[in-house]
Design a protein around this motif. Structure first.
Motif, PDB file in Angstrom:
ATOM      1  N   VAL A 190       0.903  -1.179  -0.079  1.00  0.00           N
ATOM      2  CA  VAL A 190       0.076  -0.067  -0.071  1.00  0.00           C
ATOM      3  C   VAL A 190       1.009   1.243  -0.184  1.00  0.00           C
ATOM      4  O   VAL A 190       0.492   2.167  -0.691  1.00  0.00           O
ATOM      5  N   ALA A 191       1.968   1.241   0.810  1.00  0.00           N
ATOM      6  CA  ALA A 191       2.872   2.463   0.924  1.00  0.00           C
ATOM      7  C   ALA A 191       3.471   2.587  -0.410  1.00  0.00           C
ATOM      8  O   ALA A 191       3.688   3.904  -0.856  1.00  0.00           O
ATOM      9  N   ILE A 192       4.145   1.802  -0.970  1.00  0.00           N
ATOM     10  CA  ILE A 192       4.812   1.714  -2.147  1.00  0.00           C
ATOM     11  C   ILE A 192       3.781   2.513  -3.167  1.00  0.00           C
ATOM     12  O   ILE A 192       4.345   3.311  -4.163  1.00  0.00           O
TER      13      ILE A 192
ATOM     14  N   PRO B  75      12.301   9.924  -3.921  1.00  0.00           N
ATOM     15  CA  PRO B  75      13.022  11.130  -4.268  1.00  0.00           C
ATOM     16  C   PRO B  75      12.344  11.848  -5.446  1.00  0.00           C
ATOM     17  O   PRO B  75      12.834  12.893  -5.666  1.00  0.00           O
ATOM     18  N   GLY B  76      11.393  11.443  -6.099  1.00  0.00           N
ATOM     19  CA  GLY B  76      10.830  12.101  -7.135  1.00  0.00           C
ATOM     20  C   GLY B  76      10.059  11.236  -8.225  1.00  0.00           C
ATOM     21  O   GLY B  76      10.126   9.688  -7.867  1.00  0.00           O
ATOM     22  N   PRO B  77       9.336  11.465  -9.091  1.00  0.00           N
ATOM     23  CA  PRO B  77       8.799  10.691 -10.198  1.00  0.00           C
ATOM     24  C   PRO B  77       9.709   9.599 -10.824  1.00  0.00           C
ATOM     25  O   PRO B  77      10.804   9.877 -11.183  1.00  0.00           O
ATOM     26  N   GLY B  78       9.254   8.578 -10.958  1.00  0.00           N
ATOM     27  CA  GLY B  78      10.015   7.404 -11.525  1.00  0.00           C
ATOM     28  C   GLY B  78      11.016   6.844 -10.804  1.00  0.00           C
ATOM     29  O   GLY B  78      11.747   5.859 -11.100  1.00  0.00           O
ATOM     30  N   GLN B  79      11.230   7.269  -9.624  1.00  0.00           N
ATOM     31  CA  GLN B  79      12.240   6.797  -8.815  1.00  0.00           C
ATOM     32  C   GLN B  79      11.772   5.581  -7.784  1.00  0.00           C
ATOM     33  O   GLN B  79      10.583   5.851  -7.259  1.00  0.00           O
ATOM     34  N   GLU B  80      12.556   4.728  -7.358  1.00  0.00           N
ATOM     35  CA  GLU B  80      12.112   3.772  -6.560  1.00  0.00           C
ATOM     36  C   GLU B  80      11.965   3.939  -5.056  1.00  0.00           C
ATOM     37  O   GLU B  80      12.820   4.655  -4.597  1.00  0.00           O
ATOM     38  N   PRO B  81      10.728   4.073  -4.216  1.00  0.00           N
ATOM     39  CA  PRO B  81      10.577   4.404  -3.184  1.00  0.00           C
ATOM     40  C   PRO B  81      11.349   3.501  -2.194  1.00  0.00           C
ATOM     41  O   PRO B  81      11.711   2.323  -2.352  1.00  0.00           O
ATOM     42  N   ILE B  82      11.713   4.149  -0.916  1.00  0.00           N
ATOM     43  CA  ILE B  82      12.363   3.521   0.222  1.00  0.00           C
ATOM     44  C   ILE B  82      11.414   3.640   1.293  1.00  0.00           C
ATOM     45  O   ILE B  82      10.849   4.637   1.577  1.00  0.00           O
ATOM     46  N   LEU B  83      11.304   2.479   2.145  1.00  0.00           N
ATOM     47  CA  LEU B  83      10.280   2.321   3.140  1.00  0.00           C
ATOM     48  C   LEU B  83      11.040   2.423   4.481  1.00  0.00           C
ATOM     49  O   LEU B  83      12.036   1.898   4.719  1.00  0.00           O
ATOM     50  N   PHE B  84      10.482   2.880   5.529  1.00  0.00           N
ATOM     51  CA  PHE B  84      11.026   3.049   6.857  1.00  0.00           C
ATOM     52  C   PHE B  84       9.910   2.687   7.850  1.00  0.00           C
ATOM     53  O   PHE B  84       8.758   3.425   7.678  1.00  0.00           O
ATOM     54  N   GLU B  85      10.133   1.692   8.651  1.00  0.00           N
ATOM     55  CA  GLU B  85       9.142   1.274   9.325  1.00  0.00           C
ATOM     56  C   GLU B  85       9.233   1.520  10.984  1.00  0.00           C
ATOM     57  O   GLU B  85      10.531   1.200  11.258  1.00  0.00           O
ATOM     58  N   GLY B  86       8.199   1.446  11.820  1.00  0.00           N
ATOM     59  CA  GLY B  86       8.399   1.612  13.195  1.00  0.00           C
ATOM     60  C   GLY B  86       7.283   0.854  13.879  1.00  0.00           C
ATOM     61  O   GLY B  86       6.272   1.032  13.358  1.00  0.00           O
ATOM     62  N   SER B  87       7.228   0.199  15.110  1.00  0.00           N
ATOM     63  CA  SER B  87       6.508  -0.380  15.699  1.00  0.00           C
ATOM     64  C   SER B  87       6.343  -0.292  17.302  1.00  0.00           C
ATOM     65  O   SER B  87       7.481   0.217  17.634  1.00  0.00           O
TER      66      SER B  87
ATOM     67  N   LEU C 246       9.690   7.644  11.681  1.00  0.00           N
ATOM     68  CA  LEU C 246      10.146   8.823  11.326  1.00  0.00           C
ATOM     69  C   LEU C 246      11.590   9.094  11.704  1.00  0.00           C
ATOM     70  O   LEU C 246      12.518   9.761  10.907  1.00  0.00           O
ATOM     71  N   GLU C 247      12.110   8.638  12.670  1.00  0.00           N
ATOM     72  CA  GLU C 247      13.559   8.583  13.041  1.00  0.00           C
ATOM     73  C   GLU C 247      14.482   7.748  12.007  1.00  0.00           C
ATOM     74  O   GLU C 247      15.334   8.535  11.718  1.00  0.00           O
ATOM     75  N   LYS C 248      13.945   7.069  11.589  1.00  0.00           N
ATOM     76  CA  LYS C 248      14.615   6.243  10.393  1.00  0.00           C
ATOM     77  C   LYS C 248      14.837   7.087   9.238  1.00  0.00           C
ATOM     78  O   LYS C 248      15.878   7.247   8.699  1.00  0.00           O
ATOM     79  N   LEU C 249      13.649   7.659   8.979  1.00  0.00           N
ATOM     80  CA  LEU C 249      13.675   8.477   7.674  1.00  0.00           C
ATOM     81  C   LEU C 249      14.433   9.711   8.070  1.00  0.00           C
ATOM     82  O   LEU C 249      15.125  10.050   6.950  1.00  0.00           O
ATOM     83  N   ARG C 250      14.425  10.553   8.989  1.00  0.00           N
ATOM     84  CA  ARG C 250      15.317  11.587   9.454  1.00  0.00           C
ATOM     85  C   ARG C 250      16.658  11.346   9.336  1.00  0.00           C
ATOM     86  O   ARG C 250      17.318  12.076   8.639  1.00  0.00           O
ATOM     87  N   ALA C 251      17.102  10.008   9.865  1.00  0.00           N
ATOM     88  CA  ALA C 251      18.383   9.508   9.760  1.00  0.00           C
ATOM     89  C   ALA C 251      18.952   9.557   8.392  1.00  0.00           C
ATOM     90  O   ALA C 251      20.061   9.810   7.952  1.00  0.00           O
ATOM     91  N   TYR C 252      18.200   8.856   7.546  1.00  0.00           N
ATOM     92  CA  TYR C 252      18.467   8.702   6.067  1.00  0.00           C
ATOM     93  C   TYR C 252      18.502   9.961   5.380  1.00  0.00           C
ATOM     94  O   TYR C 252      19.457  10.260   4.636  1.00  0.00           O
ATOM     95  N   LEU C 253      17.638  10.833   5.656  1.00  0.00           N
ATOM     96  CA  LEU C 253      17.752  12.020   4.782  1.00  0.00           C
ATOM     97  C   LEU C 253      18.685  13.025   5.283  1.00  0.00           C
ATOM     98  O   LEU C 253      19.406  13.764   4.428  1.00  0.00           O
TER      99      LEU C 253
END
Length: 196
Positions: A47-49, A117-129, A178-185
């Motif tokens: 769903v996310a992708i 990162p933009g149109p046509g680029q492969e998404p990256i997932l960051f999960e937390g539980s 979000l912490e994983k996303l923040r670290a990546y960015l």
């Protein structure tokens, strides 16, 4: 400075995301925009992708979507990514009633941020539980299923809704993803800075 569009029409989600990111080193700015994206059937990841790919195409820029799931152990992970529909149709009491007759009230709150990162680029997932239990509703009814989810952390005796925002943000599924996303960015921004 890194920036992205958070695809949401939910002011509470935006506020929570901005508060969590502000607690970091402040090098990420977030704006929001509501974009009509399809709600496909599938796992939280599928769903996310699908959502973030459509959003990136429509916006023509880097963007992030978020999907939240509430997975009941007794129901093999359901309602999972369909929690919004279940909550809308059954309410808090109905969600509790779904667990009548089962020996477990355990649940996992799962958040998936999908970054494109933009149109046509492969998404990256960051999960937390966050692990917890489903309980009769307690606390303000301001944010989805927060009144019925009681995390095991911080004493395990209060629902998300009974916690102050800052306290919830330290243990929430959203914070952890979000912490994983923040670290990546942040890492990506530092690498780009070094390369220029």
């Amino acid at each position: 400075m890194t920036s992205f569009v958070f695809v949401t029409g939910n002011a509470n989600k935006l506020k929570e995301v901005q508060a969590i990111l502000a607690a970091g080193n402040g090098d990420i700015t977030v704006t929001s925009q509501s974009v009509d994206v399809p709600e496909i059937q599938g796992t939280t990841q599928e769903v996310a992708i699908a959502k973030v790919k459509v959003a990136a195409e429509k916006l023509g820029s880097p963007c992030v979507t978020e999907d939240t799931a509430l997975c009941f152990e007794a129901l093999g992970g359901l309602p999972g990514p369909y929690i919004k529909d279940f909550l809308g149709n059954l309410g808090h009491e109905g969600l509790n009633n779904m667990l009548k007759g089962f020996n477990s009230t355990k649940a996992t709150a799962l958040c998936t941020f999908a970054y494109s990162p933009g149109p046509g680029q492969e998404p990256i997932l960051f999960e937390g539980s966050t692990e917890g239990n489903i309980v009769p509703a307690r606390g303000p009814n301001a944010f989805g299923w927060d009144p019925i989810f009681q995390p095991v952390e911080l004493g395990g005796n209060r629902t998300y809704a009974e916690m102050a925002g800052e306290e919830k943000n330290k243990i929430s599924h959203r914070y952890r993803a979000l912490e994983k996303l923040r670290a990546y960015l942040s890492e990506k921004a530092q690498k780009e800075k070094k390369d220029n």
